[in-house]
Design a protein around this motif. Structure first.
Motif, PDB file in Angstrom:
ATOM      1  N   TRP A  86      -7.270  78.782  -3.376  1.00 44.12           N
ATOM      2  CA  TRP A  86      -8.328  78.732  -4.014  1.00 44.12           C
ATOM      3  C   TRP A  86      -8.477  79.833  -5.308  1.00 44.12           C
ATOM      4  O   TRP A  86      -9.038  79.442  -6.333  1.00 44.12           O
ATOM      5  CB  TRP A  86      -9.614  79.280  -3.158  1.00 44.12           C
ATOM      6  N   ALA A  87      -7.694  80.748  -5.286  1.00 45.94           N
ATOM      7  CA  ALA A  87      -7.371  81.633  -6.432  1.00 45.94           C
ATOM      8  C   ALA A  87      -6.774  80.710  -7.519  1.00 45.94           C
ATOM      9  O   ALA A  87      -7.050  80.829  -8.818  1.00 45.94           O
ATOM     10  CB  ALA A  87      -6.803  82.872  -6.100  1.00 45.94           C
ATOM     11  N   TYR A  88      -5.659  79.990  -7.112  1.00 42.53           N
ATOM     12  CA  TYR A  88      -4.815  79.476  -8.024  1.00 42.53           C
ATOM     13  C   TYR A  88      -5.728  78.203  -8.864  1.00 42.53           C
ATOM     14  O   TYR A  88      -5.742  78.079  -9.872  1.00 42.53           O
ATOM     15  CB  TYR A  88      -3.822  78.707  -7.478  1.00 42.53           C
ATOM     16  N   LEU A  89      -6.579  77.435  -8.017  1.00 47.35           N
ATOM     17  CA  LEU A  89      -7.730  76.645  -8.310  1.00 47.35           C
ATOM     18  C   LEU A  89      -8.537  77.275  -9.557  1.00 47.35           C
ATOM     19  O   LEU A  89      -8.753  76.781 -10.722  1.00 47.35           O
ATOM     20  CB  LEU A  89      -8.128  75.830  -7.365  1.00 47.35           C
ATOM     21  N   ASP A  90      -9.072  78.130  -9.181  1.00 44.63           N
ATOM     22  CA  ASP A  90     -10.112  79.059  -9.862  1.00 44.63           C
ATOM     23  C   ASP A  90      -9.655  79.474 -11.212  1.00 44.63           C
ATOM     24  O   ASP A  90     -10.084  79.324 -12.246  1.00 44.63           O
ATOM     25  CB  ASP A  90     -10.685  80.177  -9.194  1.00 44.63           C
ATOM     26  N   ALA A  91      -8.119  79.789 -11.240  1.00 46.28           N
ATOM     27  CA  ALA A  91      -7.630  80.231 -12.404  1.00 46.28           C
ATOM     28  C   ALA A  91      -7.355  79.261 -13.377  1.00 46.28           C
ATOM     29  O   ALA A  91      -7.373  79.181 -14.625  1.00 46.28           O
ATOM     30  CB  ALA A  91      -6.185  81.018 -12.168  1.00 46.28           C
ATOM     31  N   GLY A 304      -7.712  74.635   6.724  1.00 47.35           N
ATOM     32  CA  GLY A 304      -8.306  74.612   8.018  1.00 47.35           C
ATOM     33  C   GLY A 304      -9.598  73.870   8.016  1.00 47.35           C
ATOM     34  O   GLY A 304     -10.247  73.551   7.043  1.00 47.35           O
ATOM     35  N   ALA A 305     -10.283  74.029   9.259  1.00 44.94           N
ATOM     36  CA  ALA A 305     -11.412  73.513   9.479  1.00 44.94           C
ATOM     37  C   ALA A 305     -12.868  74.222   8.576  1.00 44.94           C
ATOM     38  O   ALA A 305     -13.778  73.698   8.467  1.00 44.94           O
ATOM     39  CB  ALA A 305     -11.869  73.617  10.791  1.00 44.94           C
ATOM     40  N   ARG A 306     -12.283  75.453   8.243  1.00 42.42           N
ATOM     41  CA  ARG A 306     -13.166  76.229   7.193  1.00 42.42           C
ATOM     42  C   ARG A 306     -13.371  75.846   5.838  1.00 42.42           C
ATOM     43  O   ARG A 306     -13.934  76.433   4.871  1.00 42.42           O
ATOM     44  CB  ARG A 306     -13.279  77.550   7.384  1.00 42.42           C
ATOM     45  N   GLY A 307     -12.438  75.102   5.326  1.00 39.26           N
ATOM     46  CA  GLY A 307     -12.082  74.485   3.872  1.00 39.26           C
ATOM     47  C   GLY A 307     -12.359  72.991   3.510  1.00 39.26           C
ATOM     48  O   GLY A 307     -12.756  72.401   4.580  1.00 39.26           O
ATOM     49  N   TRP A 349     -13.877  77.183  -0.241  1.00 44.30           N
ATOM     50  CA  TRP A 349     -12.901  77.627   0.743  1.00 44.30           C
ATOM     51  C   TRP A 349     -13.124  78.913   1.378  1.00 44.30           C
ATOM     52  O   TRP A 349     -14.240  79.631   1.193  1.00 44.30           O
ATOM     53  CB  TRP A 349     -11.828  78.072  -0.266  1.00 44.30           C
ATOM     54  N   PRO A 350     -12.354  79.220   2.284  1.00 48.58           N
ATOM     55  CA  PRO A 350     -12.738  80.675   3.235  1.00 48.58           C
ATOM     56  C   PRO A 350     -12.112  81.658   2.336  1.00 48.58           C
ATOM     57  O   PRO A 350     -11.182  82.372   2.629  1.00 48.58           O
ATOM     58  CB  PRO A 350     -11.886  80.204   4.422  1.00 48.58           C
TER      59      PRO A 350
END
Length: 417
Positions: A86-91, A304-307, A349-350
């Motif tokens: 998620w950090a890579y996507l956000d950037a 996983g199940a939380r994302g 994302w978690p």
């Protein structure tokens, strides 16, 4: 290109260059702090280049090059593998990049339409590659980011690591480009790994797939945007891009979903996925039409199940041919949708989870293998075989088999007798 601090594009700055078949970018060099110089290098490489027709005036430049100490260090800090996904996507999926990409789509509409008509690759996908690889070319003139390709490749080729033969072949190809292809300027510039131009082609890939689209008799991926984007389209088509199909989409899973079905390898038609309660999201916003019910896709849950969950179509594999990191491929795919007008992912994302270090992942992979769940080696990278091993472990312990190892699961696996 890649390397350097933040701000730039994930690619030019921080992404890796992985060789998968004929990948556009190079495989990361083996981690090594102070590599020895291979015996006879770079003289042997110069002799090989001369034997392949490279003039002495070009091949002899290798003797003038000193190793670049920043290049080897760069191989160990690739954002696709050291940042949470998620950090890579956000950037990379910033509003500024999305807006800039939409402006490029408008400004280059005739050129993009012509490329799309010739190669069958969607213009939004091409502009997304461009945005991730070089922030639409904005970093190509930054001397703090771009590097002389010959020096970078000579450093890697002469480092005495197992991947040296790969870098050696790329270095010879770069010398051939200088000798034969009339690049627009010298020295050739690129990333720390030798990837060049607006969309970051390795020298051997340039030789095989670069095209002259603007009609000036030069394959100029450094200063000609039409050539660079058409070359990328030519590469993707050669790899197997399917015209008219998407890369995939985010998906909504039903309550009580069997996560063993999200195995990254089993293809089902969209009709079959819907029968299991899986619904693709934002179809109209992403491509203007509902997905063909007979199109096939695999299901993944990277966090996983939380994302969020994703249904991936065959074109996603073509993005992975460019760079095998899942974070990279999702970024290109989602950026192409955002450029088209689709919203951000529906499920977050978690974000409270910490990204395990490469050493921690190596330990997890080794421990899973010891327990009878082969992870495909201990390389410190969370690839498909590692996720499959985690799923197998989870299923054997009556846990949700989502293939995602958070801190609690990693501790449990380490503590197994």
């Amino acid at each position: 290109m890649r390397r350097r601090p933040l701000g730039l594009t994930a690619s030019l700055l921080t992404a890796g260059y992985l060789a998968l078949g004929v990948a556009a970018r190079a495989e990361p060099a083996d981690p090594v702090a102070a590599p020895p110089v291979a015996s006879g290098c770079p003289g042997d490489i110069a002799r090989e280049a001369r034997a392949r027709g490279v003039p002495e005036a070009v091949a002899g430049r290798l003797s003038e090059l000193a190793p670049d100490p920043e290049v080897v260090a760069a191989t160990q800090n690739q954002a696709e593998f050291v940042k949470p996904i998620w950090a890579y996507l956000d950037a990379n999926l910033t509003e500024a990049r999305i807006e800039a990409g939409r402006a490029k789509l408008q400004a280059l509409a005739p050129t993009l339409a012509a490329i799309e008509a010739r190669y069958g690759v969607d213009r939004h996908v091409l502009v997304a590659f461009w945005g991730v690889e070089s922030t639409y070319g904005s970093v190509l003139d930054d001397p703090g980011i771009v590097r002389p390709v010959l020096r970078s490749l000579a450093t890697l080729a002469c480092a005495g690591t197992p991947r040296a033969p790969y870098w050696r072949s790329e270095l010879v190809a770069a010398l051939e480009i200088l000798a034969q292809d009339r690049p627009p300027a010298e020295p050739l510039t690129g990333s720390w790994a030798g990837a060049m131009g607006h969309t970051q082609f390795m020298p051997t890939v340039y030789q095989a797939y670069a095209v002259d689209f603007d009609g000036d008799s030069r394959r100029d991926i450094w200063t000609s945007v039409p050539d660079a984007l058409a070359s990328t389209a030519n590469y993707l088509r050669a790899m197997g891009w399917r015209p008219g199909e998407r890369w995939g989409s985010e998906a909504r899973l039903p309550e009580g979903f069997d996560y063993a079905l999200a195995d990254e390898g089993t293809e089902r038609t969209f009709a079959e996925w819907r029968a299991l309660g899986v619904e693709p999201l934002n179809e109209g916003a992403a491509n203007g039409a509902a997905t063909d019910p007979f199109a096939r896709a695999t299901l993944i849950v990277p966090a996983g199940a939380r994302g969020p969950a994703f249904l991936l179509q065959p074109n996603f594999r073509m993005i992975l041919r460019y760079n095998t990191a899942l974070a990279y491929a999702l970024t290109v795919g989602h950026l192409s949708d955002r450029l088209r007008g689709a919203p951000a992912f529906a499920r977050d994302w978690p974000r409270a989870d910490a990204m395990p270090s490469a050493e921690a992942l190596k330990g997890l992979q080794a421990r899973l293998t010891e327990l009878g769940f082969p992870a495909g080696g201990a390389d410190g990278k969370p690839g498909p075989r590692t996720r499959a091993a985690i799923r197998a472990y989870q299923a054997a312990r009556s846990l949700t088999p989502d293939g995602y190892a958070d801190a609690a699961l990693m501790e449990r696996i380490r503590a197994e007798p």
